[in-house]
Design a protein around this motif. Structure first.
Motif, PDB file in Angstrom:
ATOM      1  N   TYR A 180     -21.472 -16.249   4.859  1.00  0.00           N
ATOM      2  CA  TYR A 180     -22.380 -16.363   6.110  1.00  0.00           C
ATOM      3  C   TYR A 180     -21.883 -15.259   6.848  1.00  0.00           C
ATOM      4  N   TRP A 181     -23.161 -14.787   7.692  1.00  0.00           N
ATOM      5  CA  TRP A 181     -23.016 -13.772   8.958  1.00  0.00           C
ATOM      6  C   TRP A 181     -23.144 -14.753  10.045  1.00  0.00           C
ATOM      7  N   ILE A 182     -22.427 -14.500  10.965  1.00  0.00           N
ATOM      8  CA  ILE A 182     -22.139 -15.283  12.214  1.00  0.00           C
ATOM      9  C   ILE A 182     -23.446 -14.670  13.123  1.00  0.00           C
ATOM     10  N   GLY A 199     -20.149 -11.311  12.193  1.00  0.00           N
ATOM     11  CA  GLY A 199     -18.987 -11.161  11.569  1.00  0.00           C
ATOM     12  C   GLY A 199     -19.224 -11.992  10.253  1.00  0.00           C
ATOM     13  N   VAL A 200     -18.608 -11.542   9.311  1.00  0.00           N
ATOM     14  CA  VAL A 200     -18.443 -12.260   7.741  1.00  0.00           C
ATOM     15  C   VAL A 200     -17.744 -13.591   8.140  1.00  0.00           C
ATOM     16  N   LEU A 225     -11.352 -19.345   5.365  1.00  0.00           N
ATOM     17  CA  LEU A 225     -11.076 -18.243   4.475  1.00  0.00           C
ATOM     18  C   LEU A 225     -11.215 -16.684   4.934  1.00  0.00           C
ATOM     19  N   LEU A 226     -12.279 -16.650   5.511  1.00  0.00           N
ATOM     20  CA  LEU A 226     -12.529 -15.191   6.086  1.00  0.00           C
ATOM     21  C   LEU A 226     -13.332 -15.673   7.550  1.00  0.00           C
ATOM     22  N   SER A 248     -10.991 -11.097  13.032  1.00  0.00           N
ATOM     23  CA  SER A 248     -10.118  -9.845  12.353  1.00  0.00           C
ATOM     24  C   SER A 248      -9.290 -10.757  11.314  1.00  0.00           C
ATOM     25  N   ALA A 249      -9.866 -11.827  10.751  1.00  0.00           N
ATOM     26  CA  ALA A 249      -9.241 -12.584   9.549  1.00  0.00           C
ATOM     27  C   ALA A 249     -10.117 -12.137   8.413  1.00  0.00           C
ATOM     28  N   ASP A 250      -9.650 -11.077   7.847  1.00  0.00           N
ATOM     29  CA  ASP A 250     -10.190 -10.145   6.764  1.00  0.00           C
ATOM     30  C   ASP A 250      -9.048  -9.783   5.905  1.00  0.00           C
TER      31      ASP A 250
END
Length: 206
Positions: free
Chosen positions: A120-122, A128-129, A149-150, A155-157
C-alpha cells in the motif's frame, strides 16, 4: 500552542531522525550479517523505547522496561520479492486503533513462500510504502491488529536488492505504537493481508 506541545513536535522529529539512522545501519549490515543487523535493530529500538521522549511507552512503563520481546532470528523467514504492479490499483480506507479512517492505495502485491500480501501507499501528505500483515500468531503471541513489515513514512525500510526487489525480512516485523499505549492511533492490517500460518519472527507480545 504551549511550549510543551512545541517540544513534542521537536521530540517527534528527533525520534524519526534516530529511527532513520537505525534503519540505515541495518540496511548496510543486513546483506553481510543478518544476525548482527537484527541485534543492532533490537538494541536500537530498545534504547528508543527506554529513553526517548516520544517512546510509545508512558513514563511508568519506561521505568520498568528492559527490552522488546522478539523471536530468535529465523533465516527461513527472510525474503526478497518484486512488487507486482500489474494488479489494479484500489483506494480503500482501513480502520485505525482509535476508529479513525486511514486512506490507502493498494498499488501492488508480493508473492512470498508463506503467502501473498498487498503493498500500500499511505494516501496522506508525505505518504509512504506500507506493508502491514496479520498471521496465525495475531491475537495471541502478537498483537491482534497486526504487525508492520514496512512503514517508510516512519523510516522502517529494509531497502531493496540490486535487481529492484524489496527486502522483506519478517525478523524485523514490529508492533505499531498502539499496541503499547491506546493513546496512539495506528492503521490496522486490512483483512486481505492475513497469512494463514504463524510468523514466529520479529517482535512478539510476550
Amino acid at each position: 500552542m504551549s511550549s510543551d506541545a512545541s517540544k513534542a513536535w521537536l521530540d517527534l522529529l528527533d525520534w524519526r531522525r534516530e529511527a532513520s539512522a537505525l534503519y540505515a545501519r541495518v540496511r548496510d549490515e543486513l546483506p553481510r550479517d543478518p544476525g548482527a543487523a537484527h541485534q543492532h535493530w533490537q538494541t536500537g529500538r530498545n534504547a528508543l523505547f527506554k529513553h526517548h521522549a516520544q517512546s510509545p511507552l508512558d513514563a511508568a512503563a519506561r521505568a520498568s522496561f528492559t527490552q522488546l520481546p522478539c523471536w530468535p532470528y529465523e533465516p527461513a523467514l527472510a525474503f526478497t520479492a518484486r512488487v507486482d504492479v500489474a494488479v489494479p490499483q484500489e483506494r480503500l480506507t482501513v480502520a485505525s486503533s482509535t476508529g479513525q479512517a486511514m486512506p490507502l492505495v493498494r498499488f501492488g502485491s508480493v508473492v512470498l513462500p508463506i503467502g501473498t500480501l498487498d503493498v500500500y501507499w499511505i494516501d496522506v501528505y508525505g505518504g509512504g510504502v506500507f506493508l502491514p500483515f496479520r498471521d496465525a500468531t495475531s491475537g495471541g503471541q502478537s498483537y491482534g491488529g497486526g504487525r508492520y513489515l514496512l512503514d517508510t513514512a516512519k523510516s522502517a525500510d529494509l531497502g531493496r536488492t540490486a535487481s529492484g526487489e524489496l527486502v522483506l525480512d519478517f525478523n524485523f516485523a514490529f508492533h505499531p505504537s498502539c499496541f503499547y499505549d491506546p493513546r496512539w492511533s495506528c492503521p490496522l492490517a486490512p483483512p486481505q493481508n492475513v497469512l494463514s500460518g504463524p510468523v514466529r519472527a520479529g517482535e512478539r507480545a510476550f
